[in-house]
Design a protein around this motif. Sequence first.
Motif, PDB file in Angstrom:
ATOM      1  N   TRP A 127      25.694 -41.237  20.103  1.00 34.05           N
ATOM      2  CA  TRP A 127      26.815 -40.457  21.250  1.00 34.05           C
ATOM      3  C   TRP A 127      26.820 -41.204  22.515  1.00 34.05           C
ATOM      4  CZ3 TRP A 127      25.276 -39.459  26.348  1.00 34.05           C
ATOM      5  CH2 TRP A 127      26.302 -38.770  27.177  1.00 34.05           C
ATOM      6  N   GLU A 140      25.477 -34.634  22.239  1.00 36.06           N
ATOM      7  CA  GLU A 140      26.409 -34.195  21.655  1.00 36.06           C
ATOM      8  C   GLU A 140      26.664 -32.918  21.972  1.00 36.06           C
ATOM      9  OE1 GLU A 140      29.826 -34.950  19.173  1.00 36.06           O
ATOM     10  OE2 GLU A 140      28.217 -36.678  19.718  1.00 36.06           O
ATOM     11  N   PHE A 151      27.334 -37.099  14.545  1.00 33.54           N
ATOM     12  CA  PHE A 151      27.383 -37.651  15.702  1.00 33.54           C
ATOM     13  C   PHE A 151      28.125 -38.804  15.633  1.00 33.54           C
ATOM     14  CE2 PHE A 151      23.353 -35.373  15.132  1.00 33.54           C
ATOM     15  CZ  PHE A 151      23.166 -34.736  16.254  1.00 33.54           C
TER      16      PHE A 151
END
Length: 504
Positions: A368, A346, A460
């Motif tokens: 992610w 991320e 996330f």
Amino acid sequence: MKLMTHITAVALAVASSGSALAAQFEFTSKLTDGDTLVLFQATDTKTEFKFLDKDTRTQLNKAVKATAFSAEYGKSLEVLAPIDSDYDRIVLVGLGETDELTIAKMAKLGGNVHASLAQKKANKVVMAFEKVSGLANNSELAAQFAHGANLRDHRFETYKASKTTTSISYTFDVADDNATSKLYKQLANIEQGVFLARDLTSEIASEMTPVDFAQAAKSLEQYGVKVTVLEPNEIKALGMGALEGVGRGSKDGARLVVAHYKGSDEAPIALVGKGITFDSGGYSIKTGKTIALMKGDMAGAAAVLGTVKAMALNKTKVNVVAVMGMAANMVSENAIAPGDVLRTAEGLNVEVLNTDAEGRLVLSDAMWYARKHFNPEIMIDVATLTGSKIRAVGDRYSAIFSDDKHLVKELTMAGKQVNEQVWRLPLGYKDMLKSDIADLTNLGSGGPGATTAASFLQHFAGDTRWVHIDMAGNELSSVAAGEVPTGGTGYGVRLLSEWLLSNQ
């Protein structure tokens, strides 16, 4: 030796698709012969059992009166060697109030009745089910009873010298045998997903490494599931430093396992699972006897993989992908140390204050990856994440976190339908994750631990509709009850399957 480990994992995954010793179920329109007859009685309905011989019926009614049997839910009465009957025993089972008899209660009843009959060494059981009614129709109730019985019958006996050699054959006399058979077939496919998750969770850590888990996942390719496995060098090249870092302490390193069942062209649902195949705690090492249970720290990954298998077997019209971050959190000269900083895909840097808070690290990169490569409509992560969750809601619920009240409502309802209940806890306390040298820490400096862990993961989720399920404490059972035997529970497979099927 490693080859043997791979073979064990694959064989385990394939074996979960069925067993010659598993309970057998048949649905018919008439009573058949057997050694045991099971009858059902509700508290608010008078059932006279006129199909029984007069003397048998008289004996049964006398036993009911003598024992003050009230037909409360789950209560039972046994009559041995009934007069003028071909059955060795008759078991009368209480259903409670008709307007309170749900499919969830019926599945639980099926599990408990099966366990009792197995203890009595019943072999061929006949179920007089045609007149049973409740909040669902007769076919649904019968299918759920069989579902609960078969879930309870499942056993993990790989390391037992003396294995179970008997099984029970059930014949159900139902109102509509074709409809019941069709309903149970769908439930039986979900069972296969549960059994896979249970077996993966019950397997010992040295035989269920990230490499072994990946091999087991590959067995789903036979059902039309696309399975992709990323190895440490690929994980590192994609910038997933959190997942790679956690796996660095073990010999084989981390794996990212992706299992995609594309049953429709709609935007996918992403199920993200925590897959710590053994959690020593790393340098923040665990102490006490509970460390022996840490083979179950990959139960979230097992649950989402089992769900994909269930959807594939049922040919469900849903686009679902399971993304599983797999690692063994071990101590070695290569392992991350407290105070290290890991860079996530991320782009956020995480100061690792405690290496035992590793689950959120592997999930951060897996989340992610799910967003980046699949652009899902909804993302649900499932993890045995925190001891704080157990202290908050125990092991009869999982904890659910989300700002999306509609998803919380849907999953709460799904959980009630399958006896895998969830309880909502709040997000917040993000200020507790501040770091002096990085973007955030992996451990809250205060506040409720389950919430700070969930709030860490929220970094996330991006703009995707997201739910976090903390199932710590739900993954292994030391006491058999209802549909759940001892060992791996497969928690989450039925919850997610019910939700997916109800919202397709």
